[in-house]
Design an enzyme around this catalytic site. Structure first.
Site, PDB file in Angstrom:
ATOM      1  N   SER A 119      49.024  31.988  34.812  1.00 13.63           N
ATOM      2  CA  SER A 119      48.003  32.122  35.860  1.00 13.63           C
ATOM      3  C   SER A 119      48.320  33.296  36.770  1.00 13.63           C
ATOM      4  O   SER A 119      47.458  33.759  37.503  1.00 13.63           O
ATOM      5  CB  SER A 119      48.003  30.889  36.774  1.00 13.63           C
ATOM      6  OG  SER A 119      47.946  29.728  36.056  1.00 13.63           O
ATOM      7  N   HIS A 140      43.802  33.485  29.481  1.00 11.80           N
ATOM      8  CA  HIS A 140      43.881  32.553  30.610  1.00 11.80           C
ATOM      9  C   HIS A 140      42.742  31.537  30.532  1.00 11.80           C
ATOM     10  O   HIS A 140      41.603  31.826  30.889  1.00 11.80           O
ATOM     11  CB  HIS A 140      43.827  33.352  31.928  1.00 11.80           C
ATOM     12  CG  HIS A 140      44.068  32.542  33.151  1.00 11.80           C
ATOM     13  ND1 HIS A 140      43.595  32.894  34.391  1.00 11.80           N
ATOM     14  CD2 HIS A 140      44.739  31.380  33.338  1.00 11.80           C
ATOM     15  CE1 HIS A 140      43.959  31.986  35.272  1.00 11.80           C
ATOM     16  NE2 HIS A 140      44.657  31.062  34.653  1.00 11.80           N
ATOM     17  N   GLU A 152      39.757  34.094  30.757  1.00  8.34           N
ATOM     18  CA  GLU A 152      39.987  35.414  31.360  1.00  8.34           C
ATOM     19  C   GLU A 152      40.930  36.148  30.394  1.00  8.34           C
ATOM     20  O   GLU A 152      42.058  35.701  30.165  1.00  8.34           O
ATOM     21  CB  GLU A 152      40.671  35.203  32.724  1.00  8.34           C
ATOM     22  CG  GLU A 152      40.357  36.208  33.778  1.00  8.34           C
ATOM     23  CD  GLU A 152      40.979  35.821  35.133  1.00  8.34           C
ATOM     24  OE1 GLU A 152      41.856  34.943  35.199  1.00  8.34           O
ATOM     25  OE2 GLU A 152      40.573  36.428  36.132  1.00  8.34           O
ATOM     26  N   ASN A 190      42.356  33.939  40.271  1.00  5.17           N
ATOM     27  CA  ASN A 190      43.224  33.411  41.321  1.00  5.17           C
ATOM     28  C   ASN A 190      43.308  34.312  42.542  1.00  5.17           C
ATOM     29  O   ASN A 190      43.599  33.849  43.637  1.00  5.17           O
ATOM     30  CB  ASN A 190      44.611  33.123  40.754  1.00  5.17           C
ATOM     31  CG  ASN A 190      44.585  31.824  39.985  1.00  5.17           C
ATOM     32  OD1 ASN A 190      43.997  30.840  40.431  1.00  5.17           O
ATOM     33  ND2 ASN A 190      45.174  31.805  38.808  1.00  5.17           N
TER      34      ASN A 190
END
Ligand SMILES: NC(=O)c1ccc[n+]([C@@H]2O[C@H](COP(=O)([O-])OP(=O)(O)OC[C@H]3O[C@@H](n4cnc5c(N)ncnc54)[C@H](O)[C@@H]3O)[C@@H](O)[C@H]2O)c1
Length: 283
Positions: A119, A140, A152, A190
């Site tokens: 992440s 991801h 992702e 994130n």
């Protein structure tokens, strides 16, 4: 490259979900974890989800039986054989990931891809520890993997365009929507999400409102499916803290400073759903 065999390393929250979606999409999946109990628990939970899909009429019983047969657990890396795609989904610690990647890179078949589900750890940094950084990429997935459409696809500095294109094609074969971005702290997801979660925790710490009020305001006011505190509990408060620390350190800006209340909750062992206690209680 035609890929039909996949190795998944790490059978926790994410690894088991990734293993399930590949097995459901006709791939032979070899799932490994350093902890045997994690493998048992992963198989039990995947089977439970598949059985529920039959009960609800979302899958045929024959498809579920075939999916279960395509899912293999491997208790030692020495028992793995080369596959076209290896996805690392183990604990979010650079040392652990680097050791795993250096060990499992020999199980990537010629022309294959080595991917990580990290992440927050730099794809470029991890790639540099492998023999073929051009064949290394971030893949991801989102939690819960069987339900979330997004992958992702994170291109490291040395990742080749061919690796990116092949990873996008593979993600599409398991019914996901891949979106490409470049390697940068927190990628896109994130970097945008964690400051919002952090601010919600500061809002709680400052006594502006109770957790349920903060979440309800964000759900109804912003049309978010979940409030930020409930989402933090789902992700894991330790994971949120780790990602914020990476953003704070690597981007060097105060706006990413983890809220002291988040730190305190992690120190107290309140990690969210996985420990049955976070901003909410889960019995
Ligand atoms: N939880 C999320 O919402 C989420 C979302 C997207 C990405 N991720 C990323 O996915 C990865 C896994 O996260 P998770 O939430 O599934 O963690 P988790 O703690 O649920 O599972 C991690 C698993 O890795 C295993 N493991 C540790 N060291 C190992 C080793 N040397 N060899 C093999 N297995 C090993 C552990 O036994 C454990 O079962 C992390 O990189 C995380 O950042 C997590």
């Amino acid at each position: 490259m035609s890929t039909n065999k996949v190795i998944v390393i790490g059978a926790g929250t994410m690894g088991r979900g990734i293993a399930q979606v590949f097995a459901q999409s006709s791939y032979e999946v070899f799932l490994h974890d350093a902890v045997p109990a994690a493998l048992d628990s992963a198989v039990t939970s995947i089977h439970k989800m598949l059985d529920r899909a039959v009960e609800k009429g979302r899958m045929e019983a024959d498809d579920v039986a075939a999916t279960k047969e395509r899912l293999h657990t491997v208790d030692a890396t020495a028992k793995l054989t080369p596959c076209d795609l290896v996805i690392e989904a183990a604990t979010e610690k650079p040392d652990i990931k680097i050791a795993i990647l250096q060990e499992v890179q020999k199980f990537v078949a010629d022309g294959g891809i080595l991917a990580t589900n990290t992440s927050s750890i730099s794809i470029t940094q991890l790639a540099a520890q492998t023999e073929k950084p051009d064949r290394f990429i971030g893949m991801h997935f989102f939690n819960p993997v069987p339900l979330m459409k997004l992958v992702e696809v994170v291109k490291g500095l040395q990742t080749s365009d061919e690796t990116v294109a092949q990873t996008i094609a593979i993600a599409e074969t398991v019914g996901k929507t891949p979106v490409k971005c470049n390697d940068h702290p927190g990628f896109v997801s994130n970097r945008v999400l964690m400051p919002m979660i952090n601010e919600a925790i500061f809002t709680l710490q400052d006594g502006v409102a109770e957790p349920d009020a903060i979440d309800t305001i964000m759900k109804l006011g912003m049309n978010h499916p979940m409030g930020p505190l409930a989402l933090a509990d789902l992700i894991g408060l330790d994971v949120c803290l780790f990602i914020l620390e990476v953003l704070h350190r690597d981007l060097g800006e105060d706006r990413y400073r983890p809220c002291p209340l988040l730190r305190k909750m992690v120190q107290a062992g309140r990690m969210g759903r996985k420990t049955k206690h976070g901003f909410y209680s889960y019995d």
